[in-house]
Design a protein around this motif. Structure first.
Motif, PDB file in Angstrom:
ATOM      1  N   GLY A  46      21.171   6.258 -14.063  1.00  0.00           N
ATOM      2  CA  GLY A  46      20.540   5.017 -14.505  1.00  0.00           C
ATOM      3  C   GLY A  46      19.149   4.830 -13.925  1.00  0.00           C
ATOM      4  N   ALA A  47      18.960   5.180 -12.668  1.00  0.00           N
ATOM      5  CA  ALA A  47      17.640   5.035 -12.034  1.00  0.00           C
ATOM      6  C   ALA A  47      16.619   5.958 -12.711  1.00  0.00           C
ATOM      7  CB  ALA A  47      17.724   5.335 -10.544  1.00  0.00           C
ATOM      8  N   VAL A  48      17.024   7.189 -12.996  1.00  0.00           N
ATOM      9  CA  VAL A  48      16.112   8.118 -13.670  1.00  0.00           C
ATOM     10  C   VAL A  48      15.838   7.627 -15.096  1.00  0.00           C
ATOM     11  CG1 VAL A  48      15.852  10.476 -14.530  1.00  0.00           C
ATOM     12  CG2 VAL A  48      16.729  10.078 -12.232  1.00  0.00           C
ATOM     13  N   LEU A  49      16.869   7.162 -15.795  1.00  0.00           N
ATOM     14  CA  LEU A  49      16.689   6.653 -17.158  1.00  0.00           C
ATOM     15  C   LEU A  49      15.779   5.425 -17.168  1.00  0.00           C
ATOM     16  CD1 LEU A  49      17.444   6.817 -20.150  1.00  0.00           C
ATOM     17  CD2 LEU A  49      19.385   5.344 -19.633  1.00  0.00           C
ATOM     18  N   PHE A  50      15.985   4.488 -16.248  1.00  0.00           N
ATOM     19  CA  PHE A  50      15.114   3.316 -16.162  1.00  0.00           C
ATOM     20  C   PHE A  50      13.676   3.723 -15.871  1.00  0.00           C
ATOM     21  CE2 PHE A  50      17.661  -0.816 -15.366  1.00  0.00           C
ATOM     22  CZ  PHE A  50      18.514  -0.500 -16.406  1.00  0.00           C
ATOM     23  N   SER A  51      13.498   4.740 -15.046  1.00  0.00           N
ATOM     24  CA  SER A  51      12.149   5.215 -14.746  1.00  0.00           C
ATOM     25  C   SER A  51      11.469   5.756 -15.993  1.00  0.00           C
ATOM     26  CB  SER A  51      12.194   6.294 -13.662  1.00  0.00           C
ATOM     27  OG  SER A  51      12.659   5.762 -12.452  1.00  0.00           O
ATOM     28  N   VAL A  52      12.206   6.502 -16.776  1.00  0.00           N
ATOM     29  CA  VAL A  52      11.644   7.047 -18.022  1.00  0.00           C
ATOM     30  C   VAL A  52      11.320   5.916 -18.993  1.00  0.00           C
ATOM     31  CG1 VAL A  52      12.179   8.470 -20.046  1.00  0.00           C
ATOM     32  CG2 VAL A  52      12.729   9.301 -17.753  1.00  0.00           C
ATOM     33  N   VAL A  53      12.227   4.964 -19.131  1.00  0.00           N
ATOM     34  CA  VAL A  53      11.995   3.830 -20.037  1.00  0.00           C
ATOM     35  C   VAL A  53      10.780   3.021 -19.588  1.00  0.00           C
ATOM     36  CG1 VAL A  53      12.971   1.632 -20.836  1.00  0.00           C
ATOM     37  CG2 VAL A  53      14.374   3.689 -20.836  1.00  0.00           C
ATOM     38  N   ALA A  54      10.660   2.773 -18.288  1.00  0.00           N
ATOM     39  CA  ALA A  54       9.507   2.018 -17.785  1.00  0.00           C
ATOM     40  C   ALA A  54       8.210   2.767 -18.057  1.00  0.00           C
ATOM     41  CB  ALA A  54       9.657   1.759 -16.284  1.00  0.00           C
ATOM     42  N   ALA A  55       8.212   4.075 -17.889  1.00  0.00           N
ATOM     43  CA  ALA A  55       7.011   4.869 -18.162  1.00  0.00           C
ATOM     44  C   ALA A  55       6.652   4.820 -19.645  1.00  0.00           C
ATOM     45  CB  ALA A  55       7.220   6.310 -17.707  1.00  0.00           C
ATOM     46  N   VAL A  56       7.639   4.917 -20.508  1.00  0.00           N
ATOM     47  CA  VAL A  56       7.383   4.866 -21.960  1.00  0.00           C
ATOM     48  C   VAL A  56       6.898   3.488 -22.369  1.00  0.00           C
ATOM     49  CG1 VAL A  56       8.502   4.999 -24.220  1.00  0.00           C
ATOM     50  CG2 VAL A  56       8.942   6.765 -22.513  1.00  0.00           C
ATOM     51  N   LEU A  57       7.512   2.432 -21.819  1.00  0.00           N
ATOM     52  CA  LEU A  57       7.058   1.073 -22.130  1.00  0.00           C
ATOM     53  C   LEU A  57       5.593   0.878 -21.738  1.00  0.00           C
ATOM     54  CD1 LEU A  57      10.014  -1.263 -21.127  1.00  0.00           C
ATOM     55  CD2 LEU A  57       9.090  -0.875 -23.394  1.00  0.00           C
ATOM     56  N   GLY A  58       5.250   1.371 -20.566  1.00  0.00           N
ATOM     57  CA  GLY A  58       3.864   1.246 -20.123  1.00  0.00           C
ATOM     58  C   GLY A  58       2.914   2.069 -20.964  1.00  0.00           C
ATOM     59  N   ALA A  59       3.311   3.291 -21.292  1.00  0.00           N
ATOM     60  CA  ALA A  59       2.446   4.178 -22.069  1.00  0.00           C
ATOM     61  C   ALA A  59       2.204   3.648 -23.473  1.00  0.00           C
ATOM     62  CB  ALA A  59       3.053   5.573 -22.130  1.00  0.00           C
ATOM     63  N   THR A  60       3.154   2.921 -24.022  1.00  0.00           N
ATOM     64  CA  THR A  60       3.000   2.392 -25.381  1.00  0.00           C
ATOM     65  C   THR A  60       2.529   0.942 -25.406  1.00  0.00           C
ATOM     66  OG1 THR A  60       5.332   1.751 -25.454  1.00  0.00           O
ATOM     67  CG2 THR A  60       4.767   3.945 -26.296  1.00  0.00           C
ATOM     68  N   SER A  61       2.136   0.405 -24.258  1.00  0.00           N
ATOM     69  CA  SER A  61       1.770  -1.011 -24.185  1.00  0.00           C
ATOM     70  C   SER A  61       0.416  -1.308 -24.817  1.00  0.00           C
ATOM     71  CB  SER A  61       1.761  -1.482 -22.730  1.00  0.00           C
ATOM     72  OG  SER A  61       0.692  -0.867 -22.034  1.00  0.00           O
ATOM     73  N   GLY A  62      -0.488  -0.362 -24.803  1.00  0.00           N
ATOM     74  CA  GLY A  62      -1.823  -0.597 -25.341  1.00  0.00           C
ATOM     75  C   GLY A  62      -2.765  -1.239 -24.347  1.00  0.00           C
ATOM     76  N   VAL A  63      -2.278  -1.545 -23.162  1.00  0.00           N
ATOM     77  CA  VAL A  63      -3.099  -2.129 -22.108  1.00  0.00           C
ATOM     78  C   VAL A  63      -3.210  -1.085 -20.997  1.00  0.00           C
ATOM     79  CG1 VAL A  63      -3.298  -4.016 -20.443  1.00  0.00           C
ATOM     80  CG2 VAL A  63      -2.261  -4.430 -22.679  1.00  0.00           C
ATOM     81  N   VAL A  64      -4.437  -0.745 -20.638  1.00  0.00           N
ATOM     82  CA  VAL A  64      -4.645   0.342 -19.682  1.00  0.00           C
ATOM     83  C   VAL A  64      -3.978   0.056 -18.334  1.00  0.00           C
ATOM     84  CG1 VAL A  64      -6.390   1.636 -18.404  1.00  0.00           C
ATOM     85  CG2 VAL A  64      -6.769   1.063 -20.804  1.00  0.00           C
ATOM     86  N   ALA A  65      -4.087  -1.162 -17.838  1.00  0.00           N
ATOM     87  CA  ALA A  65      -3.497  -1.492 -16.534  1.00  0.00           C
ATOM     88  C   ALA A  65      -1.979  -1.304 -16.562  1.00  0.00           C
ATOM     89  CB  ALA A  65      -3.858  -2.918 -16.147  1.00  0.00           C
ATOM     90  N   TRP A  66      -1.324  -1.794 -17.616  1.00  0.00           N
ATOM     91  CA  TRP A  66       0.120  -1.621 -17.738  1.00  0.00           C
ATOM     92  C   TRP A  66       0.477  -0.150 -17.900  1.00  0.00           C
ATOM     93  CZ3 TRP A  66       3.832  -4.538 -16.236  1.00  0.00           C
ATOM     94  CH2 TRP A  66       3.695  -5.915 -16.239  1.00  0.00           C
ATOM     95  N   ALA A  67      -0.297   0.569 -18.667  1.00  0.00           N
ATOM     96  CA  ALA A  67      -0.012   1.989 -18.885  1.00  0.00           C
ATOM     97  C   ALA A  67      -0.065   2.763 -17.575  1.00  0.00           C
ATOM     98  CB  ALA A  67      -0.999   2.578 -19.891  1.00  0.00           C
TER      99      ALA A  67
END
Length: 130
Positions: free
Chosen positions: A60-81
């Motif tokens: 779960g920790a690894v999966l949450f890490s991947v999800v958080a990275a994808v959410l940030g990468a697709t956010s469209g905001v450089v700071a969040w990414a």
């Protein structure tokens, strides 16, 4: 398969079950063996549940890490990414290092729970600030 003694990363429940299994093997009478089995079964089940929970939390920790990275990468905001990708990659790497380097039982749990809490807080913050 060669016998393996429990180590510091196995945890107290596994070590207790291991000692109680030795008591079953070392019992000399049938009454003593029966009492040893009665003590062994609950400790073995507790160790099994703890091991399953730990493996699930690691996944779960690894999966949450991947999800958080994808959410940030697709956010469209450089700071969040930058923040989310850094936290995601760092969290996944930290959990994998803790497991691969066989950190102690307490350090593994602290690392996994810390990464889970951080990633969950990051995802909730990201979702609420859209």
């Amino acid at each position: 398969m060669p016998a393996r003694e429990p180590t510091h990363e196995d945890g107290p429940l596994f070590r207790s079950a291991y000692r109680r299994a030795d008591a079953v093997d070392g019992a000399e009478t049938s009454g003593a063996r029966r009492r040893a089995w009665v003590r062994f079964i609950p400790s073995a089940l507790a160790a099994l549940v703890e091991g399953y929970l730990r493996e699930t939390m690691i996944t779960g920790a690894v999966l949450f890490s991947v999800v958080a990275a994808v959410l940030g990468a697709t956010s469209g905001v450089v700071a969040w990414a930058v923040g989310c990708v850094t936290a995601g990659v760092g969290g996944a790497a930290l959990v994998l290092v803790a497991v691969a380097r066989r950190w102690s039982f307490g350090r593994q749990w602290a690392t996994v729970l810390g990464v889970l809490v951080l990633q969950l807080a990051l995802m909730i913050t990201r979702w609420t600030t859209r």
